[in-house]
Write an enzyme that holds these catalytic residues in place. Structure first.
Site, PDB file in Angstrom:
ATOM      1  N   LYS A 227       0.870  -1.199   0.000  1.00 58.03           N
ATOM      2  CA  LYS A 227       0.000   0.000   0.000  1.00 58.03           C
ATOM      3  C   LYS A 227       0.889   1.225   0.000  1.00 58.03           C
ATOM      4  O   LYS A 227       1.977   1.222   0.587  1.00 58.03           O
ATOM      5  CB  LYS A 227      -0.877   0.021   1.255  1.00 58.03           C
ATOM      6  CG  LYS A 227      -2.122   0.853   1.093  1.00 58.03           C
ATOM      7  CD  LYS A 227      -3.148   0.082   0.274  1.00 58.03           C
ATOM      8  CE  LYS A 227      -4.496   0.709   0.246  1.00 58.03           C
ATOM      9  NZ  LYS A 227      -5.499  -0.239  -0.257  1.00 58.03           N
TER      10      LYS A 227
ATOM     11  N   ASP B  12      -6.593   4.152  -4.806  1.00 54.38           N
ATOM     12  CA  ASP B  12      -7.232   3.971  -3.490  1.00 54.38           C
ATOM     13  C   ASP B  12      -7.969   5.287  -3.225  1.00 54.38           C
ATOM     14  O   ASP B  12      -8.301   6.012  -4.174  1.00 54.38           O
ATOM     15  CB  ASP B  12      -6.172   3.636  -2.431  1.00 54.38           C
ATOM     16  CG  ASP B  12      -6.781   3.173  -1.122  1.00 54.38           C
ATOM     17  OD1 ASP B  12      -7.295   2.047  -1.070  1.00 54.38           O
ATOM     18  OD2 ASP B  12      -6.777   3.932  -0.137  1.00 54.38           O
TER      19      ASP B  12
HETATM   20  P1  NAD Z   1     -14.966   7.079  -2.395  1.00 56.89           P
HETATM   21  O1  NAD Z   1     -14.088   8.224  -2.047  1.00 56.89           O
HETATM   22  O2  NAD Z   1     -15.406   6.872  -3.799  1.00 56.89           O
HETATM   23  O3  NAD Z   1     -16.304   7.130  -1.497  1.00 56.89           O
HETATM   24  C1  NAD Z   1     -16.310   7.312  -0.122  1.00 56.89           C
HETATM   25  C2  NAD Z   1     -17.739   7.646   0.299  1.00 56.89           C
HETATM   26  O4  NAD Z   1     -17.790   7.722   1.730  1.00 56.89           O
HETATM   27  C3  NAD Z   1     -18.245   9.002  -0.208  1.00 56.89           C
HETATM   28  O5  NAD Z   1     -19.600   8.870  -0.561  1.00 56.89           O
HETATM   29  C4  NAD Z   1     -18.114   9.906   1.016  1.00 56.89           C
HETATM   30  O6  NAD Z   1     -19.066  10.976   1.007  1.00 56.89           O
HETATM   31  C5  NAD Z   1     -18.455   8.910   2.104  1.00 56.89           C
HETATM   32  N1  NAD Z   1     -18.017   9.342   3.420  1.00 56.89           N
HETATM   33  C6  NAD Z   1     -16.887  10.003   3.767  1.00 56.89           C
HETATM   34  N2  NAD Z   1     -16.903  10.257   5.072  1.00 56.89           N
HETATM   35  C7  NAD Z   1     -18.056   9.732   5.570  1.00 56.89           C
HETATM   36  C8  NAD Z   1     -18.644   9.665   6.850  1.00 56.89           C
HETATM   37  N3  NAD Z   1     -18.071  10.218   7.901  1.00 56.89           N
HETATM   38  N4  NAD Z   1     -19.834   9.037   6.959  1.00 56.89           N
HETATM   39  C9  NAD Z   1     -20.441   8.500   5.893  1.00 56.89           C
HETATM   40  N5  NAD Z   1     -19.936   8.532   4.665  1.00 56.89           N
HETATM   41  C10 NAD Z   1     -18.765   9.153   4.505  1.00 56.89           C
HETATM   42  O7  NAD Z   1     -14.182   5.797  -1.839  1.00 56.89           O
HETATM   43  P2  NAD Z   1     -14.417   4.275  -2.240  1.00 56.89           P
HETATM   44  O8  NAD Z   1     -13.491   3.907  -3.345  1.00 56.89           O
HETATM   45  O9  NAD Z   1     -15.871   4.018  -2.386  1.00 56.89           O
HETATM   46  O10 NAD Z   1     -13.849   3.530  -0.935  1.00 56.89           O
HETATM   47  C11 NAD Z   1     -14.629   3.411   0.245  1.00 56.89           C
HETATM   48  C12 NAD Z   1     -13.948   2.403   1.154  1.00 56.89           C
HETATM   49  O11 NAD Z   1     -13.823   1.150   0.485  1.00 56.89           O
HETATM   50  C13 NAD Z   1     -12.533   2.761   1.609  1.00 56.89           C
HETATM   51  O12 NAD Z   1     -12.338   2.226   2.916  1.00 56.89           O
HETATM   52  C14 NAD Z   1     -11.650   2.004   0.625  1.00 56.89           C
HETATM   53  O13 NAD Z   1     -10.350   1.733   1.147  1.00 56.89           O
HETATM   54  C15 NAD Z   1     -12.470   0.730   0.494  1.00 56.89           C
HETATM   55  N6  NAD Z   1     -12.182  -0.053  -0.721  1.00 56.89           N
HETATM   56  C16 NAD Z   1     -12.308   0.513  -1.952  1.00 56.89           C
HETATM   57  C17 NAD Z   1     -12.067  -0.280  -3.066  1.00 56.89           C
HETATM   58  C18 NAD Z   1     -12.279   0.273  -4.465  1.00 56.89           C
HETATM   59  O14 NAD Z   1     -12.175  -0.510  -5.414  1.00 56.89           O
HETATM   60  N7  NAD Z   1     -12.630   1.543  -4.629  1.00 56.89           N
HETATM   61  C19 NAD Z   1     -11.668  -1.606  -2.929  1.00 56.89           C
HETATM   62  C20 NAD Z   1     -11.556  -2.152  -1.652  1.00 56.89           C
HETATM   63  C21 NAD Z   1     -11.818  -1.351  -0.552  1.00 56.89           C
END
Ligand code: NAD
Length: 430
Positions: free
Chosen positions: A103, A143
């Protein structure tokens, strides 16, 4: 709690389930094999130089090249990238794909940068880690706050330095430069596959028609949105979604696609009460993120941030199933409380592995120079998730037979993932 300490607590919890030989080798997973860190400097639009702290944690490569995303966020720290790299090792292992875990990240608020500054920072970061990555060495991806455009700048810079094309060095790329069909939706789709596989097995706990199975999703970004949309399309009733500014609850079930269109127009989800493509005030009610977590639903899906379920609110969770789609949404204390209360938690290292699995399929396609259709990619993802679930479920049954109270899907997934890595470690480096 320190993120890496928290991650180690989960790891150490399964020590007694390992063979004596594996216990002896466990310390190899208690620290990353390599940490690259230092300052990267760019020229800002005003002509001044600015330095940013950058990291790449290479946790373990016994099963294959290090694999994991690059995060741009003010809260990035050495401890956080170490924790996330450990989880990546476990995730690729449980998914059964030939990778280790890594990472990276930069301490930066990307919203404070112009597009040109963001491009310079992306290129500077890849120049910094270039000696340590490669298609068979370490394969980064997007990420939090990084995306396909950033991967495109990074790939371009990397290939300029190396002097040849090497698209498989990074995944999560736009389609035009070697990305894969199906990658955008993959994490959400994988999560719905994980939920469906579980529901097949727990008819004694949750036996209702799909349309009556209620789901609340925290976070409406890439992961949360696609989870909600795919679950809704599959016939489940998504009753609540939220973003950082709050959320909405609609008892009869909401329309995720119309909610997204409404959010894009208004800038937030509040007041986006959309059912069957029509958004009307009065159909639902506004809720806070805390309220969303504590709703009386069948399935809770934290898909935003880490540590949202902690010892302060874990006892109030009414859902029967929690599907962890964010990385690390439960603290180790919350995990204990939910397990004690009989809530089935599908662990992040399995349930959100759809993203890295399609990243792997992207890498395979890059190496072949031959590209699959979305249907072909999805069917391979389905096969990989089904195989991983079957192994995890079998291990969970074994744990339950020994001690029903402490058995959990997380323990099952961790044991399998750690055993596979340590077996490879012992074969390679006894
Ligand atoms: P993103 O930035 O696209 O979306 C994050 C979402 O969370 C947004 O809608 C934001 O408004 C919301 N958010 C932020 N703070 C918040 C809070 N306090 N309460 C509620 N909602 C809140 O990110 P993502 O790619 O969707 O990733 C989300 C999670 O999933 C992260 O932990 C990331 O590490 C994990 N993840 C992502 C992937 C991927 O393929 N994108 C893969 C595995 C894990």
């Amino acid at each position: 709690m320190d993120p890496f300490e928290n991650a180690l607590t989960f790891l150490n919890n399964i020590k007694s389930n390992l063979s004596d030989e594996h216990q002896k080798y466990l310390p190899r997973l208690q620290k990353p094999q390599n940490i690259v860190k230092g300052e990267v400097e760019i020229t800002m639009d005003n002509g001044k130089k600015q330095k940013f702290m950058a990291f790449r944690s290479q946790h373990n490569n016994a099963l294959g090249p290090y694999k994991g995303g690059i995060r741009f966020h003010p809260n990035v720290s050495e401890s956080e990238v170490k924790a996330l790299s450990l989880w990546m090792s476990l995730k690729t292992s449980i998914a059964g794909i030939p990778y280790g875990g890594g990472k990276g990240g930069i301490i930066v608020e990307p919203r404070d940068l112009s597009v040109t500054e963001l491009e310079r920072l992306s290129r500077a970061y890849i120049t910094f880690i270039e000696p340590h990555i490669g298609v068979d060495v370490d394969v980064p991806a997007p990420d939090v706050n990084t995306n396909g455009q950033i991967m495109a700048w990074m790939l371009d810079e990397y290939e300029k330095i190396r002097g040849h094309h090497e698209p498989g060095v990074l995944t999560g790329k736009p389609l035009e430069i070697g990305g894969s069909e199906g990658r955008t939706k993959a994490t959400g789709y994988g999560g719905v596959l994980a939920l469906q596989a579980l529901l097949e097995q727990i008819k004694d706990v949750l036996d209702k028609p799909k349309a009556q199975i209620t789901i609340a999703v925290q976070g409406f970004g890439n992961v949360g949105y696609y989870f909600a949309e795919i679950a809704s399309d599959a016939g489940y009733r998504v009753v609540a979604v939220s973003d950082s500014k709050g959320g909405v609850y609609i008892e009869e079930g909401l329309d995720p696609a119309a909610t997204l269109a409404c959010k894009e127009e208004k800038g937030k989800i509040s007041n986006c009460y959309c059912v069957g493509g029509v958004c009307e005030l009065g159909k639902g009610k506004e809720i806070t993120n805390e309220q969303l977590l504590e709703l009386d639903v069948d399935v809770l899906v934290p898909a935003a941030l880490e540590n949202v379920l902690h010892k302060g609110n874990a006892g109030k969770i009414k859902a029967k199933v929690v599907v962890e789609m964010a990385n690390g949404p439960l603290t180790s204390e919350a995990d204990e409380i939910l397990t004690k209360n009989g809530v089935l938690v599908v662990p992040d290292i399995f349930s959100n592995a759809g993203g890295v699995t399609v990243s792997y399929l992207e890498w395979v396609q890059n190496r072949m120079g031959y590209y699959w259709t979305e249907e072909e990619v999805n069917s391979k993802l389905e096969g990989i998730m089904a195989k991983a679930f079957a192994a995890m479920w079998k291990k969970y049954q074994e744990l339950k037979a020994k001690d029903k109270k402490t058995a959990s899907l997380r323990k099952a997934a961790y044991i399998l993932a750690v055993e596979r890595i340590l077996t490879a470690e012992i074969l390679r480096r006894p």
